[in-house]
Design a protein around this motif. Structure first.
Motif, short mmCIF file in Angstrom:
data_model
loop_
_atom_site.label_atom_id
_atom_site.label_comp_id
_atom_site.label_asym_id
_atom_site.label_seq_id
_atom_site.Cartn_x
_atom_site.Cartn_y
_atom_site.Cartn_z
N GLN A 93 11.22 8.76 -26.67
CA GLN A 93 10.05 8.03 -27.14
C GLN A 93 9.74 6.86 -26.20
OE1 GLN A 93 10.31 7.26 -31.37
NE2 GLN A 93 8.76 5.64 -31.27
N LEU A 94 10.78 6.14 -25.78
CA LEU A 94 10.59 4.98 -24.91
C LEU A 94 10.10 5.39 -23.54
CD1 LEU A 94 13.74 3.10 -26.11
CD2 LEU A 94 11.44 2.10 -26.05
N GLN A 95 10.69 6.45 -23.00
CA GLN A 95 10.30 6.89 -21.66
C GLN A 95 8.87 7.40 -21.65
OE1 GLN A 95 13.70 9.39 -20.63
NE2 GLN A 95 14.54 7.77 -19.35
N ARG A 96 8.47 8.05 -22.73
CA ARG A 96 7.07 8.49 -22.85
C ARG A 96 6.12 7.29 -22.84
NH1 ARG A 96 8.36 12.55 -26.60
NH2 ARG A 96 7.86 11.13 -28.30
N ALA A 97 6.59 6.17 -23.39
CA ALA A 97 5.77 4.95 -23.44
C ALA A 97 5.88 4.15 -22.14
CB ALA A 97 6.21 4.09 -24.63
N GLY A 98 6.68 4.65 -21.17
CA GLY A 98 6.77 3.98 -19.87
C GLY A 98 7.87 2.93 -19.79
N THR A 99 8.75 2.87 -20.77
CA THR A 99 9.87 1.92 -20.75
C THR A 99 11.03 2.53 -19.97
OG1 THR A 99 9.17 1.16 -22.93
CG2 THR A 99 11.36 0.50 -22.21
N ARG A 100 11.46 1.82 -18.95
CA ARG A 100 12.54 2.36 -18.11
C ARG A 100 13.92 2.08 -18.71
NH1 ARG A 100 10.65 -0.64 -12.84
NH2 ARG A 100 9.94 -2.04 -14.49
N VAL A 101 14.80 3.07 -18.57
CA VAL A 101 16.19 2.94 -19.00
C VAL A 101 17.01 2.63 -17.76
CG1 VAL A 101 18.14 4.22 -19.99
CG2 VAL A 101 15.83 4.55 -20.91
N LEU A 102 17.94 1.69 -17.86
CA LEU A 102 18.75 1.31 -16.70
C LEU A 102 19.80 2.38 -16.37
CD1 LEU A 102 19.36 -2.52 -17.27
CD2 LEU A 102 17.59 -1.40 -15.92
N GLY A 103 20.29 2.34 -15.15
CA GLY A 103 21.32 3.28 -14.70
C GLY A 103 20.74 4.67 -14.55
N ASP A 104 21.57 5.69 -14.79
CA ASP A 104 21.10 7.07 -14.61
C ASP A 104 20.39 7.59 -15.87
OD1 ASP A 104 23.13 7.58 -16.39
OD2 ASP A 104 24.36 8.75 -15.00
N GLY A 105 20.25 6.73 -16.87
CA GLY A 105 19.48 7.10 -18.06
C GLY A 105 20.30 7.80 -19.12
N SER A 106 21.57 8.10 -18.81
CA SER A 106 22.37 8.78 -19.83
C SER A 106 23.18 7.75 -20.61
CB SER A 106 23.28 9.83 -19.20
OG SER A 106 24.03 9.26 -18.17
N PRO A 107 23.34 7.97 -21.92
CA PRO A 107 24.08 7.01 -22.74
C PRO A 107 25.53 6.86 -22.28
CG PRO A 107 22.87 8.56 -24.12
CD PRO A 107 22.80 9.07 -22.71
N LYS A 108 26.03 5.61 -22.33
CA LYS A 108 27.44 5.33 -22.03
C LYS A 108 28.12 4.91 -23.33
CE LYS A 108 26.99 4.94 -17.29
NZ LYS A 108 25.80 5.81 -17.31
N THR A 109 29.44 4.94 -23.31
CA THR A 109 30.16 4.47 -24.49
C THR A 109 30.28 2.96 -24.43
OG1 THR A 109 31.38 6.53 -24.60
CG2 THR A 109 32.31 4.67 -25.79
N GLY A 110 29.75 2.27 -25.43
CA GLY A 110 29.72 0.81 -25.43
C GLY A 110 30.99 0.20 -25.99
N ALA A 111 30.96 -1.11 -26.16
CA ALA A 111 32.13 -1.87 -26.60
C ALA A 111 32.59 -1.47 -28.00
CB ALA A 111 31.81 -3.36 -26.57
N HIS A 112 31.72 -0.84 -28.78
CA HIS A 112 32.09 -0.45 -30.14
C HIS A 112 32.45 1.03 -30.23
CE1 HIS A 112 30.35 -4.32 -31.43
NE2 HIS A 112 29.48 -4.08 -30.48
N GLY A 113 32.56 1.69 -29.05
CA GLY A 113 32.91 3.10 -29.04
C GLY A 113 31.76 4.03 -29.41
N LYS A 114 30.53 3.50 -29.39
CA LYS A 114 29.35 4.29 -29.75
C LYS A 114 28.45 4.45 -28.52
CE LYS A 114 30.01 3.68 -34.41
NZ LYS A 114 29.56 2.42 -35.02
N PRO A 115 27.58 5.46 -28.48
CA PRO A 115 26.70 5.65 -27.33
C PRO A 115 25.67 4.51 -27.24
CG PRO A 115 26.69 7.60 -28.75
CD PRO A 115 27.40 6.52 -29.48
N VAL A 116 25.51 3.98 -26.01
CA VAL A 116 24.56 2.89 -25.80
C VAL A 116 23.71 3.17 -24.56
CG1 VAL A 116 26.10 1.16 -26.84
CG2 VAL A 116 26.10 1.44 -24.35
N LEU A 117 22.52 2.55 -24.56
CA LEU A 117 21.61 2.55 -23.42
C LEU A 117 21.09 1.14 -23.25
CD1 LEU A 117 19.18 5.56 -24.01
CD2 LEU A 117 20.92 5.39 -22.21
N PHE A 118 20.75 0.77 -22.01
CA PHE A 118 20.10 -0.51 -21.75
C PHE A 118 18.71 -0.26 -21.19
CE2 PHE A 118 24.52 -1.76 -21.90
CZ PHE A 118 24.48 -3.00 -22.51
N LEU A 119 17.74 -1.07 -21.64
CA LEU A 119 16.35 -0.94 -21.21
C LEU A 119 16.03 -2.00 -20.18
CD1 LEU A 119 14.74 -0.42 -24.74
CD2 LEU A 119 15.72 1.31 -23.18
#
Ligand code: CO
Length: 134
Positions: A93-119
């Motif tokens: 939804q964000l990419q369709r709206a033109g919002t860029r995701v940092l890095g290679d765009g794939s979710p990483k495991t964050g500090a809480h052990g859950k998938p995260v993305l940064f915009l």
């Protein structure tokens, strides 16, 4: 799309001093420091009734937080983390709206052990936003 504010992250030079501030002076419940070498940071979680504060200190000379602290020597708010139910649907939804995701765009495991993305902050009113799937 976004749900609860999961945490506010604050970059600090001295995580022990920042922990003491939140634990001893402000009277909050503060976790022990945890090293996250894959993210180049050490983190401490401050548990509040309605959200968390994440204190982050650079780990290693190539930490992304080190550059941020060069610009903000006294420490500063680094990012906001919002919860989402489906991180891949949110990304779509964000990419369709033109919002860029940092890095290679794939979710990483964050500090809480859950998938995260940064915009990209340039697309988010100057604020680094983390999305965490809960
Ligand atoms: Co975070």
């Amino acid at each position: 799309m976004i749900g609860r504010l999961n945490h506010v992250a604050i970059a600090v030079r001295d995580i022990a001093a920042a922990s003491a501030l939140y634990r001893d002076t402000l009277g909050a419940k503060v976790s022990a420091p945890m090293a996250l070498p894959e993210h180049g940071v050490s983190v401490v979680f401050v548990e509040l009734p309605n959200t968390k504060i994440e204190l982050i200190e650079p780990l290693g000379p190539r930490s992304p937080i080190a550059k941020f602290l060069d610009k903000h020597p006294g420490g500063a708010i680094h990012h906001l983390c919002f919860e989402v139910a489906d991180i891949l649907a949110a990304r779509e939804q964000l990419q369709r709206a033109g919002t860029r995701v940092l890095g290679d765009g794939s979710p990483k495991t964050g500090a809480h052990g859950k998938p995260v993305l940064f915009l990209n902050p340039e697309d988010c009113s100057g604020t680094l936003i983390e999305l965490e799937q809960v």
